[in-house]
Motif scaffolding. Structure first.
Motif: not given
Length: 188
Positions: A41-42, A87-93, A114-115
Motif C-alpha cells: 500500500y502506498v 503507486d503507478k511505479f509499484m503497480e507495474t509488477g 519492480v521488473g
C-alpha cells in the motif's frame, strides 16, 4: 621485565584489542537483509505499508501528502502527485523491497525494484522526489529536464515538515490530530 618483554606484551595486547574490535564491527555489520515481495500500500511518495509495518524508500525524500508546490504561478498538489507516481511505479509488477536498517520511527529503510527497475531512483528521476543521501545523478537528470518538482518552485520536504511542526507547536489540538493519525496508521 625487560624492555623487549614489555614491547612484546604491549604488541600482543594491542593485537588482541584490535581483533576484538574487528569482530564487534563485523557482528554489527552482519545484520540480516530483510526482503519483502508482492504488493504494497502506498502511503505517500516515499513510504509503503504492508501487513501493519511501514517501509521508507532509502535515499529519497518526497513531498508530504498535503504539501503544495507552484508551477507556472499556480499551486499544485505535489504531495498527492508524488503518491500517485509511486503507486503507478509499484503497480507495474511484483515489487521486491530490501533493507537492513530502520529509521528513528521504526520504518525499514528499503530499496525497491519492480521488473529490475530501481523504484527509488525512478521517483527521483521523474522529479517526484529529491535525493536524500543517494541518487544525486538522478536528481541532476530531473533538474536538467525540469521534471516534476523541478518544473517550478517547491519547498524541500524536510523544510516543509519542519515548518509544519513549528506551526503545530502553538496549536494544542494539532498534537491530538497527529496522535490519532499515528494511532490509526496514517502517519508518516
Amino acid at each position: 621485565m625487560t624492555r623487549s618483554g614489555r614491547l612484546f606484551r604491549d604488541g600482543v595486547t594491542t593485537f588482541a584489542l584490535l581483533a576484538v574490535l574487528g569482530l564487534l564491527a563485523l557482528k554489527m555489520n552482519n545484520r540480516p537483509e530483510l526482503i519483502q515481495t508482492g504488493s504494497f500500500y502506498v502511503v505517500d511518495g516515499d513510504t509503503l505499508s504492508r501487513d501493519g509495518s511501514r517501509l521508507r524508500l532509502l535515499g529519497i525524500d518526497a513531498p508530504e501528502y498535503r504539501q503544495q508546490c507552484r508551477r507556472a504561478d499556480v499551486n499544485w498538489s505535489c504531495g498527492e502527485e508524488a503518491r500517485k507516481a509511486l503507486d503507478k511505479f509499484m503497480e507495474t509488477g511484483a515489487a521486491e523491497c530490501r533493507g537492513r536498517e530502520h529509521d528513528r520511527y521504526g520504518r525499514l529503510l528499503v530499496t525497491c525494484k519492480v521488473g529490475g527497475v530501481d523504484i527509488n531512483g525512478a521517483m527521483v528521476r521523474s522529479g517526484m522526489a529529491v535525493s536524500y543521501g543517494g541518487y544525486a545523478a538522478e536528481e541532476a537528470e530531473a533538474r536538467q529536464a525540469k521534471a516534476g518538482l523541478w518544473a517550478g518552485d517547491f519547498e524541500r520536504p524536510r523544510d516543509y515538515r519542519r515548518e509544519e511542526m513549528m506551526a503545530r507547536d502553538g496549536d494544542p489540538l494539532a498534537g491530538l490530530g497527529d496522535f490519532l493519525r499515528q494511532f490509526i496508521g496514517w502517519d508518516r
